[in-house]
Design a protein around this motif. Structure first.
Motif, PDB file in Angstrom:
ATOM      1  N   GLU A  68       0.823  -1.203   0.000  1.00 42.89           N
ATOM      2  CA  GLU A  68       0.000   0.000   0.000  1.00 42.89           C
ATOM      3  C   GLU A  68       0.861   1.259   0.000  1.00 42.89           C
ATOM      4  OE1 GLU A  68      -3.259   0.328  -0.237  1.00 42.89           O
ATOM      5  OE2 GLU A  68      -3.550  -1.841  -0.429  1.00 42.89           O
ATOM      6  N   PHE A  69       1.944   1.249   0.742  1.00 41.63           N
ATOM      7  CA  PHE A  69       2.800   2.430   0.842  1.00 41.63           C
ATOM      8  C   PHE A  69       3.429   2.777  -0.503  1.00 41.63           C
ATOM      9  CE2 PHE A  69       7.156   4.035   1.501  1.00 41.63           C
ATOM     10  CZ  PHE A  69       6.868   5.240   2.120  1.00 41.63           C
ATOM     11  N   ARG A  70       3.892   1.787  -1.219  1.00 42.87           N
ATOM     12  CA  ARG A  70       4.573   2.040  -2.478  1.00 42.87           C
ATOM     13  C   ARG A  70       3.613   2.295  -3.633  1.00 42.87           C
ATOM     14  NH1 ARG A  70       9.367  -2.531  -1.688  1.00 42.87           N
ATOM     15  NH2 ARG A  70      10.506  -1.346  -0.067  1.00 42.87           N
ATOM     16  N   ASN A  71       2.331   2.047  -3.421  1.00 44.85           N
ATOM     17  CA  ASN A  71       1.335   2.338  -4.461  1.00 44.85           C
ATOM     18  C   ASN A  71       0.729   3.730  -4.325  1.00 44.85           C
ATOM     19  OD1 ASN A  71       1.591  -0.137  -5.764  1.00 44.85           O
ATOM     20  ND2 ASN A  71      -0.002  -1.116  -4.532  1.00 44.85           N
ATOM     21  N   GLN A  72       0.995   4.434  -3.228  1.00 44.68           N
ATOM     22  CA  GLN A  72       0.416   5.761  -3.046  1.00 44.68           C
ATOM     23  C   GLN A  72       1.174   6.795  -3.888  1.00 44.68           C
ATOM     24  OE1 GLN A  72       0.777   7.012   1.047  1.00 44.68           O
ATOM     25  NE2 GLN A  72       2.964   6.638   1.126  1.00 44.68           N
ATOM     26  N   GLN A  73       0.461   7.847  -4.238  1.00 46.41           N
ATOM     27  CA  GLN A  73       1.043   8.888  -5.079  1.00 46.41           C
ATOM     28  C   GLN A  73       1.968   9.804  -4.293  1.00 46.41           C
ATOM     29  OE1 GLN A  73       0.670   8.967  -8.375  1.00 46.41           O
ATOM     30  NE2 GLN A  73      -0.602   7.116  -8.252  1.00 46.41           N
ATOM     31  N   GLN A  74       1.515  10.239  -3.113  1.00 45.99           N
ATOM     32  CA  GLN A  74       2.304  11.117  -2.250  1.00 45.99           C
ATOM     33  C   GLN A  74       2.536  10.438  -0.910  1.00 45.99           C
ATOM     34  OE1 GLN A  74       0.180  14.828  -2.085  1.00 45.99           O
ATOM     35  NE2 GLN A  74       1.015  15.534  -4.037  1.00 45.99           N
ATOM     36  N   VAL A  75       3.575  10.902  -0.237  1.00 45.60           N
ATOM     37  CA  VAL A  75       4.019  10.204   0.956  1.00 45.60           C
ATOM     38  C   VAL A  75       3.006  10.270   2.098  1.00 45.60           C
ATOM     39  CG1 VAL A  75       5.233  12.166   1.974  1.00 45.60           C
ATOM     40  CG2 VAL A  75       6.053   9.841   2.420  1.00 45.60           C
ATOM     41  N   LEU A  76       2.135  11.273   2.109  1.00 47.52           N
ATOM     42  CA  LEU A  76       1.160  11.428   3.186  1.00 47.52           C
ATOM     43  C   LEU A  76      -0.242  10.974   2.794  1.00 47.52           C
ATOM     44  CD1 LEU A  76       2.188  14.857   4.781  1.00 47.52           C
ATOM     45  CD2 LEU A  76       2.659  12.553   5.625  1.00 47.52           C
ATOM     46  N   ASP A  77      -0.387  10.293   1.681  1.00 43.48           N
ATOM     47  CA  ASP A  77      -1.718   9.857   1.259  1.00 43.48           C
ATOM     48  C   ASP A  77      -2.339   8.887   2.265  1.00 43.48           C
ATOM     49  OD1 ASP A  77      -1.643  11.432  -0.928  1.00 43.48           O
ATOM     50  OD2 ASP A  77      -1.190   9.833  -2.370  1.00 43.48           O
ATOM     51  N   LEU A  78      -1.581   7.900   2.715  1.00 45.04           N
ATOM     52  CA  LEU A  78      -2.111   6.953   3.701  1.00 45.04           C
ATOM     53  C   LEU A  78      -2.406   7.637   5.025  1.00 45.04           C
ATOM     54  CD1 LEU A  78       0.138   3.814   3.094  1.00 45.04           C
ATOM     55  CD2 LEU A  78      -2.254   4.105   2.484  1.00 45.04           C
ATOM     56  N   TYR A  79      -1.600   8.601   5.392  1.00 43.67           N
ATOM     57  CA  TYR A  79      -1.837   9.337   6.632  1.00 43.67           C
ATOM     58  C   TYR A  79      -3.124  10.143   6.543  1.00 43.67           C
ATOM     59  CZ  TYR A  79      -1.228  12.815  10.315  1.00 43.67           C
ATOM     60  OH  TYR A  79      -1.421  13.635  11.405  1.00 43.67           O
ATOM     61  N   ASP A  80      -3.372  10.779   5.409  1.00 40.31           N
ATOM     62  CA  ASP A  80      -4.587  11.579   5.236  1.00 40.31           C
ATOM     63  C   ASP A  80      -5.840  10.709   5.205  1.00 40.31           C
ATOM     64  OD1 ASP A  80      -3.083  13.881   5.163  1.00 40.31           O
ATOM     65  OD2 ASP A  80      -2.895  13.867   2.976  1.00 40.31           O
ATOM     66  N   ARG A  81      -5.694   9.460   4.809  1.00 34.44           N
ATOM     67  CA  ARG A  81      -6.851   8.556   4.785  1.00 34.44           C
ATOM     68  C   ARG A  81      -7.186   7.997   6.155  1.00 34.44           C
ATOM     69  NH1 ARG A  81      -4.770   4.574   0.269  1.00 34.44           N
ATOM     70  NH2 ARG A  81      -6.444   3.256   1.111  1.00 34.44           N
ATOM     71  N   GLN A 228      14.461   4.760   6.531  1.00 33.90           N
ATOM     72  CA  GLN A 228      15.313   5.492   5.606  1.00 33.90           C
ATOM     73  C   GLN A 228      14.583   5.788   4.296  1.00 33.90           C
ATOM     74  OE1 GLN A 228      18.967   3.318   5.099  1.00 33.90           O
ATOM     75  NE2 GLN A 228      19.445   3.315   7.288  1.00 33.90           N
ATOM     76  N   GLU A 229      13.820   4.828   3.808  1.00 33.70           N
ATOM     77  CA  GLU A 229      13.048   5.056   2.582  1.00 33.70           C
ATOM     78  C   GLU A 229      11.994   6.129   2.793  1.00 33.70           C
ATOM     79  OE1 GLU A 229      10.104   2.530  -0.465  1.00 33.70           O
ATOM     80  OE2 GLU A 229      11.113   1.523   1.207  1.00 33.70           O
ATOM     81  N   LEU A 230      11.343   6.104   3.954  1.00 30.67           N
ATOM     82  CA  LEU A 230      10.312   7.097   4.252  1.00 30.67           C
ATOM     83  C   LEU A 230      10.905   8.495   4.343  1.00 30.67           C
ATOM     84  CD1 LEU A 230       7.384   7.742   5.011  1.00 30.67           C
ATOM     85  CD2 LEU A 230       7.938   7.170   7.378  1.00 30.67           C
ATOM     86  N   VAL A 231      12.034   8.623   5.019  1.00 31.96           N
ATOM     87  CA  VAL A 231      12.691   9.924   5.122  1.00 31.96           C
ATOM     88  C   VAL A 231      13.087  10.437   3.751  1.00 31.96           C
ATOM     89  CG1 VAL A 231      14.772  11.096   5.953  1.00 31.96           C
ATOM     90  CG2 VAL A 231      13.469   9.638   7.495  1.00 31.96           C
ATOM     91  N   SER A 232      13.602   9.557   2.924  1.00 36.55           N
ATOM     92  CA  SER A 232      14.016   9.961   1.575  1.00 36.55           C
ATOM     93  C   SER A 232      12.837  10.514   0.776  1.00 36.55           C
ATOM     94  CB  SER A 232      14.639   8.772   0.847  1.00 36.55           C
ATOM     95  OG  SER A 232      14.998   9.116  -0.475  1.00 36.55           O
ATOM     96  N   LYS A 233      11.683   9.863   0.864  1.00 38.59           N
ATOM     97  CA  LYS A 233      10.509  10.350   0.138  1.00 38.59           C
ATOM     98  C   LYS A 233       9.996  11.664   0.722  1.00 38.59           C
ATOM     99  CE  LYS A 233       8.825   5.994  -1.755  1.00 38.59           C
ATOM    100  NZ  LYS A 233       7.665   5.095  -1.941  1.00 38.59           N
ATOM    101  N   MET A 234      10.042  11.783   2.036  1.00 40.89           N
ATOM    102  CA  MET A 234       9.596  13.031   2.663  1.00 40.89           C
ATOM    103  C   MET A 234      10.493  14.192   2.261  1.00 40.89           C
ATOM    104  SD  MET A 234       8.504  11.857   6.522  1.00 40.89           S
ATOM    105  CE  MET A 234       6.960  10.984   6.825  1.00 40.89           C
ATOM    106  N   GLU A 235      11.798  13.953   2.228  1.00 39.46           N
ATOM    107  CA  GLU A 235      12.709  15.008   1.823  1.00 39.46           C
ATOM    108  C   GLU A 235      12.521  15.377   0.353  1.00 39.46           C
ATOM    109  OE1 GLU A 235      16.483  14.091   4.847  1.00 39.46           O
ATOM    110  OE2 GLU A 235      16.546  13.461   2.730  1.00 39.46           O
ATOM    111  N   THR A 236      12.256  14.399  -0.478  1.00 39.68           N
ATOM    112  CA  THR A 236      12.054  14.672  -1.908  1.00 39.68           C
ATOM    113  C   THR A 236      10.832  15.550  -2.135  1.00 39.68           C
ATOM    114  OG1 THR A 236      13.083  12.565  -2.478  1.00 39.68           O
ATOM    115  CG2 THR A 236      11.721  13.616  -4.164  1.00 39.68           C
ATOM    116  N   GLU A 237       9.770  15.322  -1.349  1.00 40.67           N
ATOM    117  CA  GLU A 237       8.525  16.038  -1.585  1.00 40.67           C
ATOM    118  C   GLU A 237       8.417  17.344  -0.794  1.00 40.67           C
ATOM    119  OE1 GLU A 237       4.998  13.719  -1.182  1.00 40.67           O
ATOM    120  OE2 GLU A 237       5.857  11.952  -2.182  1.00 40.67           O
ATOM    121  N   TYR A 238       9.001  17.408   0.405  1.00 46.19           N
ATOM    122  CA  TYR A 238       8.695  18.533   1.271  1.00 46.19           C
ATOM    123  C   TYR A 238       9.908  19.291   1.814  1.00 46.19           C
ATOM    124  CZ  TYR A 238       3.947  16.683   1.471  1.00 46.19           C
ATOM    125  OH  TYR A 238       2.699  16.256   1.146  1.00 46.19           O
TER     126      TYR A 238
END
Length: 242
Positions: A68-81, A228-238
């Motif tokens: 589910e995490f890797r299928n989301q468009q943005q890193v916070l999509d699952l959090y917003d749901r 580490q993967e999560l941090v990398s995506k967060m840094e890329t987007e925000y």
């Protein structure tokens, strides 16, 4: 054909009577030690079964969450749901990172998110993820100390009962002035049963402990890699330029 069959029928009964006889010859100290070893055995098997079920469930939920995490468009999509996944270590790490990042993006009590977060704010997110990874590892590790105690302590407790029983047997033989096999064998056999009980507790605990430690290491590595993967995506987007 009849004789082997009768022998097979009689063997279990003989073994059972031998154990009952040896138990009857055991000293009160040996019986207390065996009782303690039985308690250790119950605790050890309870821990092994509960931790095995916990880690099995955690690995299964982790696999589902990663998809589910890797299928989301943005890193916070699952959090917003506002998705909930109780018992999933990776989700707990993601949720902690999402809460911290969301708080940094809504600085000064704002209701709308900013487009970027500062480097200092991202450092706070990283520390929150590191703390959550450590907490999840401790949750998975809790209870393993009981298995370690059973592995290391049960043989020595059984040996204590054996030495005590042999000492008591020799003391009794010396008082009776009868150093015969029939006088010594019951006491020695009753003393050795505590060592057998200690090994019966320690051997399954050793195999269970080694398997659980290996599984724990795998899950811990997965938690670190995901953080580490999560941090990398967060840094890329925000992460902002400043």
């Amino acid at each position: 054909m009849i004789a082997p069959f009768l022998f097979a029928q009689a063997a279990p009964r003989t073994g059972q009577y031998e154990l009952v006889y040896i138990w009857g010859q055991a000293t009160p100290e040996a019986k207390i030690i065996i009782g303690l070893l039985m308690l250790f055995s119950i605790l050890a098997w309870t821990v092994m079964i509960s931790k095995a079920l916990q880690m099995r469930r955690a690995r299964r939920l982790n696999r589902f969450f990663v998809v589910e995490f890797r299928n989301q468009q943005q890193v916070l999509d699952l959090y917003d749901r506002r998705i909930q996944a109780e018992g999933c270590p990776l989700f707990n790490v993601y949720q902690a990172g999402g809460v911290e990042l969301d708080a940094r993006l809504k600085a000064k009590g704002g209701k709308t998110r900013l487009e970027a977060v500062s480097l200092k704010g991202m450092e706070h997110v990283k520390r929150s993820l590191e703390n959550t990874v450590a907490q999840e590892s401790l949750k998975l590790e809790s209870g393993l100390i009981l298995l370690a105690i059973a592995v290391s302590g049960a043989p020595f407790l059984g040996l204590l009962g054996t030495v005590w029983g042999v000492m008591s047997t020799f003391g009794h033989v010396a008082q009776q002035n009868q150093a015969t096999l029939s006088a010594m064998a019951p006491g020695v056999a009753a003393a050795l049963i505590t060592t057998v009980a200690g090994l019966l507790v320690a051997i399954p605990s050793m195999f269970g402990y080694n398997w659980l430690v290996h599984t724990l290491r795998v899950l811990t590595v997965e938690l670190d890699n995901f953080a580490q993967e999560l941090v990398s995506k967060m840094e890329t987007e925000y992460l902002g330029e400043d």
